[in-house]
Design a protein around this motif. Structure first.
Motif, PDB file in Angstrom:
ATOM      1  N   HIS A 177       0.833  -1.203   0.000  1.00 14.97           N
ATOM      2  CA  HIS A 177       0.000   0.000   0.000  1.00 14.97           C
ATOM      3  C   HIS A 177       0.867   1.253   0.000  1.00 14.97           C
ATOM      4  O   HIS A 177       0.582   2.213  -0.734  1.00 14.97           O
ATOM      5  CB  HIS A 177      -0.942   0.016   1.202  1.00 14.97           C
ATOM      6  CG  HIS A 177      -1.786   1.249   1.278  1.00 14.97           C
ATOM      7  ND1 HIS A 177      -2.806   1.501   0.381  1.00 14.97           N
ATOM      8  CD2 HIS A 177      -1.736   2.335   2.111  1.00 14.97           C
ATOM      9  CE1 HIS A 177      -3.354   2.671   0.664  1.00 14.97           C
ATOM     10  NE2 HIS A 177      -2.726   3.187   1.697  1.00 14.97           N
ATOM     11  N   HIS A 223      -8.077   0.665   1.320  1.00  9.84           N
ATOM     12  CA  HIS A 223      -7.010  -0.278   1.651  1.00  9.84           C
ATOM     13  C   HIS A 223      -6.673  -0.213   3.141  1.00  9.84           C
ATOM     14  O   HIS A 223      -6.401  -1.235   3.774  1.00  9.84           O
ATOM     15  CB  HIS A 223      -5.749   0.024   0.835  1.00  9.84           C
ATOM     16  CG  HIS A 223      -5.825  -0.438  -0.583  1.00  9.84           C
ATOM     17  ND1 HIS A 223      -4.734  -0.383  -1.439  1.00  9.84           N
ATOM     18  CD2 HIS A 223      -6.843  -0.957  -1.313  1.00  9.84           C
ATOM     19  CE1 HIS A 223      -5.084  -0.840  -2.613  1.00  9.84           C
ATOM     20  NE2 HIS A 223      -6.358  -1.198  -2.567  1.00  9.84           N
ATOM     21  N   ASP A 277     -14.012  -0.896  -1.890  1.00 15.25           N
ATOM     22  CA  ASP A 277     -12.866  -0.491  -2.695  1.00 15.25           C
ATOM     23  C   ASP A 277     -13.169  -0.667  -4.184  1.00 15.25           C
ATOM     24  O   ASP A 277     -12.839   0.200  -5.007  1.00 15.25           O
ATOM     25  CB  ASP A 277     -11.636  -1.308  -2.300  1.00 15.25           C
ATOM     26  CG  ASP A 277     -10.378  -0.854  -3.032  1.00 15.25           C
ATOM     27  OD1 ASP A 277     -10.174   0.372  -3.149  1.00 15.25           O
ATOM     28  OD2 ASP A 277      -9.611  -1.717  -3.470  1.00 15.25           O
TER      29      ASP A 277
END
Length: 255
Positions: free
Chosen positions: A117, A184, A206
């Motif tokens: 991420h 995330h 998401d």
């Protein structure tokens, strides 16, 4: 866009080429509708044309590529309606994979998600679009593969094989945006707390929230406001006709 796809000669070449091209398609390294030339790909991969041709035929059978003649090989280009259809399937199956993965993820997997991420955010800030889409792909499949449901993962890979090229549309014109916290981060928190229901919801949110601008862009493409144009260098780019830009700006001003 073929940089970094060198093949290890110690492995079966056709299988290796297939694996490399398959991941490249899933990770959005090719444009929807892009023409592929076997000799160019063979040169980029450092192999002969035979394993490339065999790998391409396999990808045609899997739906990632289309072949209208022996000389015409293109990346599959989904319509908006087909994208939405596959999105419905993704919501169910990626939600299921995430739910099943939640109690099985190792601490090393959670660390890997955090690393990916952070790399995604860094790539977006740098404008490294290929790195961003590749990192996002890897982030998602760390979760899905942790479900230990190999058949489910295979189905998801086949969906991403057709859906992945649309990721080329994301940057810089339809980058994922979130009204609040990045999904995330919400997902990683739920996974660390072993909250399967919250993790499933985060992955589904998401898909929906992160893809809103993509849907808008695809609508504009199908309306003819945006086109795909191949430049002199052979690269495909999105083209925004001035009339369409002025029309959209005027509509925004009236709103």
């Amino acid at each position: 866009m073929l940089d970094g796809l060198a093949i290890d000669n110690r492995e079966n070449l056709t299988a290796r080429v297939h694996r490399q091209l398959r991941e490249a398609l899933m990770a959005g390294r090719f444009w929807p509708g892009q023409r592929l030339r076997i000799h160019e790909m063979a040169t980029a991969l450092g192999v002969s044309q035979t394993p490339v041709r065999e790998a391409i035929m396999q990808l045609v059978r899997e739906g990632g590529l289309e072949m209208r003649s022996s000389q015409s090989i293109t990346v599959t280009r989904l319509s908006l309606s087909r994208y939405k259809e596959l999105r419905e399937v993704r919501l169910l199956l990626e939600g299921l994979a995430t739910e099943k993965a939640t109690p099985l993820l190792l601490s090393s997997d959670l660390d890997r998600l955090e690393e990916l991420h952070e790399a995604l955010i860094a790539a977006e800030r740098k404008g490294d679009h290929e790195a961003a889409t590749l990192t996002n792909f890897r982030f998602h499949f760390v979760v899905y593969r942790s479900s230990q449901m190999s058949d489910l993962v295979s189905i998801l890979e086949s969906i991403w094989l057709r859906n992945g090229p649309l990721l080329k549309f994301l940057y810089p014109h339809a980058a994922p945006t979130y009204r609040g916290t990045h999904q995330h981060l919400i997902l990683m928190k739920a996974l660390s707390q072993r909250d399967a229901a919250a993790a499933k919801q985060a992955i589904q949110d998401d898909i929906l929230e992160g893809g809103e601008r993509l849907v808008d862009l695809m609508q504009r493409i199908e309306a003819g406001e945006v086109t795909l144009a191949e430049g002199e260098d052979g690269e495909i780019r999105l083209a925004f006709p001035r009339a369409a830009v002025r029309k959209r700006a005027a509509g925004t001003a009236r709103a």
